[in-house]
Design an enzyme around this catalytic site. Structure first.
Site, PDB file in Angstrom:
ATOM      1  N   CYS A   1       0.807  -1.224   0.000  1.00 30.86           N
ATOM      2  CA  CYS A   1       0.000   0.000   0.000  1.00 30.86           C
ATOM      3  C   CYS A   1       0.838   1.270   0.000  1.00 30.86           C
ATOM      4  O   CYS A   1       0.302   2.352  -0.198  1.00 30.86           O
ATOM      5  CB  CYS A   1      -0.954   0.005   1.194  1.00 30.86           C
ATOM      6  SG  CYS A   1      -0.104   0.108   2.766  1.00 30.86           S
TER       7      CYS A   1
ATOM      8  N   CYS B   1      -2.434  -1.765   8.735  1.00 36.69           N
ATOM      9  CA  CYS B   1      -1.992  -0.519   9.387  1.00 36.69           C
ATOM     10  C   CYS B   1      -1.647  -0.778  10.847  1.00 36.69           C
ATOM     11  O   CYS B   1      -0.629  -0.277  11.354  1.00 36.69           O
ATOM     12  CB  CYS B   1      -3.068   0.551   9.278  1.00 36.69           C
ATOM     13  SG  CYS B   1      -3.454   1.027   7.577  1.00 36.69           S
TER      14      CYS B   1
END
Length: 156
Positions: free
Chosen positions: A62, A131
């Site tokens: 990402c 994350c």
């Protein structure tokens, strides 16, 4: 349900950026928005300081990059933590929360923090779990860097 999707689609198709921002913000939990809009502990510590550990991690899939630093006192307690993150709102929120949680903990206690705890607190959806994993990895990397510095200092 069809009414909701048609209205969302209409908002996405509008050229008005404000409408698009409303749709994007609505997909984040309030805890993520809070840490994104009011991030805690943004900044840097002196990486040359022997009591500062630095962790730098990234997610190639990402493009998120997270730097997390801790400062430890002589008793082994984390007295400060800072972060700088290049990434989405969930990555920034995960970093912010991680720095809040490690402060006041011992090095061993901080090692026990898990990405699942961060994800749960922020109500991250499955697509954003990476994350919280980055935040856990950054904590571990910073603690590892700190311990390496301590070992090198002890050898002198």
């Amino acid at each position: 349900m069809a009414y909701l999707f048609s209205n969302i689609w209409r908002c996405l198709c509008m050229r008005n950026r404000a409408a698009l921002n409303v749709v994007q913000t609505a997909s984040y939990h309030a805890n993520v928005i809070d840490h994104y809009e009011n991030p805690r502990n943004v900044g840097s510590l002196d990486k040359k300081d022997r009591n500062v550990g630095t962790g730098l991690v990234g997610a190639p899939a990402c493009g998120d990059v997270m730097k997390l630093q801790i400062k430890v006192d002589d008793d082994g307690k984390i007295i400060d933590a800072k972060f700088k993150t290049f990434g989405c709102g969930s990555a920034i929120a995960s970093s912010s929360l991680a720095t809040e949680w490690v402060k006041g903990k011992t090095v061993d206690e901080a090692l026990k923090l898990k990405n699942t705890d961060i994800a749960k607190e922020l109500s991250l959806p499955p697509v954003k779990l990476h994350c919280s994993m980055l935040a856990e990895d950054a904590i571990k990397a910073a603690l590892s860097d700190y311990r390496i510095k301590q070992q090198e200092a002890d050898k002198k």
